[in-house]
Scaffold this active site. Structure first.
Site, short mmCIF file in Angstrom:
data_model
loop_
_atom_site.label_atom_id
_atom_site.label_comp_id
_atom_site.label_asym_id
_atom_site.label_seq_id
_atom_site.Cartn_x
_atom_site.Cartn_y
_atom_site.Cartn_z
N CYS A 22 0.83 -1.21 0.00
CA CYS A 22 0.00 0.00 0.00
C CYS A 22 0.86 1.26 0.00
CB CYS A 22 -0.92 -0.01 1.22
SG CYS A 22 -1.89 1.49 1.37
N CYS A 80 -0.55 4.13 2.11
CA CYS A 80 -0.35 4.01 3.57
C CYS A 80 1.11 4.28 3.95
CB CYS A 80 -0.68 2.60 4.06
SG CYS A 80 -2.10 1.86 3.30
N ASP A 81 2.04 3.78 3.16
CA ASP A 81 3.43 3.72 3.62
C ASP A 81 4.41 4.61 2.85
OD1 ASP A 81 2.60 1.82 5.44
OD2 ASP A 81 2.93 0.16 4.06
#
Ligand code: NAP
Length: 309
Positions: A134, A137-138
């Site tokens: 992701c 997200c990261d």
């Protein structure tokens, strides 16, 4: 046990659209979100091909708008995961989450799909320590870093392009020498200065000490093996349907996708399916939303034909 008209399992574009339509049909639907409100689109940074958004939008924003629109008409969204179902006795169907039990006159399965893993050494061990599925997200954690993206489809390029906003450089490792991704994303990726491509190559191992430090690559044409230094490995090699709780209850194809007909009906009367859980072909936000609408319309007709609504 709580009694419901319609339980919608999953809260991606299919589930939230099914919620909107069943809510507007006065069915007071209950959406059980799954482990993530919005499903896969909620971890997609940019959505440029959903009609009505000429400037594009983000996945989380689109999900939030869809949720608010469904709730406005009376849909209830419960953050929980379905742990067990029993469809074998027909309507009302048994649905159990981690904290509640329900009987639903009809069910719409919209549980979507999840990212596939590479299955190479180091992948599982370094999740959260450099291995990610992701970028949204990261990506932020990889400012100024070297990143490897695995895959040659739309997801790999879209998320790889997003990662160029943070990374020093993004190397896309693809097992063939032609991209599977569509022409718009391909052109954008191939001309991005911060992106380069390693063709005909697979990742054999992800290596490091406490965190990712590199990958071992193998060229499939020459057999040559080389090490590449990297701080992050983002894997985008396709998806598998989230159908494990329906095994033995709903008919599925060889890949585990639920078999639904043109009217979104599954092998069990009163249980309908929409979105990627039954669609290995189109897998777009707009097609999932459309299928959610179709399933909702069929649920309304199915219930009223039986005097259940
Ligand atoms: P995908 O289209 O199935 O692509 C998966 C990629 O991973 C392919 O390039 C495949 O290689 C590669 N791959 C598969 N298994 C592998 C393995 N074990 N090792 C190395 N590489 C492997 O999946 P996706 O990119 O997630 O896209 C899924 C669907 O969503 C598609 O229909 C796509 O068009 C759609 N999507 C659309 C957008 C958009 O329109 N903006 C964005 C994201 C996704 P091969 O090419 O050799 O098979």
């Amino acid at each position: 046990m709580k009694q419901e008209n319609v339980v919608i399992i999953g809260s991606g574009p299919a589930g939230l659209t099914a919620a909107l339509y069943t809510a507007r049909a006065n069915l007071n639907p209950l959406v059980i979100t799954g482990n993530e409100l919005g499903g896969q689109v909620s971890i997609t940074y940019e959505v440029e091909n959903y009609p009505g958004f000429p400037q594009g939008t983000t996945g989380p924003e689109l999900v939030e708008l869809m949720r608010r629109q469904a709730e406005k008409f009376g849909a209830r969204v419960e953050i929980n995961e379905v742990a067990e179902v029993d469809f074998t006795k027909g309507s009302p169907f048994y649905v159990k989450t981690h904290s509640e039990e329900y009987q639903a006159k009809a069910v719409i399965v919209c549980s979507g799909a999840s990212p596939k893993r590479l299955g190479v050494p180091g992948e599982d061990a370094f999740i959260g320590r450099g291995v990610s599925f992701c970028a949204t997200c990261d990506g932020f954690f990889f400012r100024g870093k070297e990143i490897v993206v695995v895959g040659g489809g739309d997801s790999a390029l879209e998320e790889g392009l997003f990662l160029t906003k943070f990374a020093n450089h993004v190397r896309v490792v693809h097992r063939r020498d032609t991209l599977r991704a569509g022409p718009v994303l391909s052109r954008r990726a191939l001309t991005n200065d911060k992106m380069s491509f390693i063709w005909d190559t697979v990742v054999e191992e992800i290596v490091g000490n406490g965190k990712v430090e590199g990958v071992t690559l193998k060229n499939l044409k020459t057999g040559a093996v080389e090490k590449l230094t990297a701080d992050g490995v983002f894997v985008y090699v396709g998806h598998y349907p989230n159908t494990s709780i329906f095994k033995g209850q709903l008919a599925m194809d060889d890949h585990g996708y639920i078999i639904a007909d043109k009217l979104m009906a599954t092998s069990v009367e009163g249980v309908f399916a929409a979105g990627e859980v039954q669609d290995p072909v189109y897998r777009q936000v707009v097609t999932s939303a459309g299928q959610g609408c179709q399933a909702a319309i069929m649920v309304e007709r199915w219930l009223s034909a039986r005097g259940l609504s």
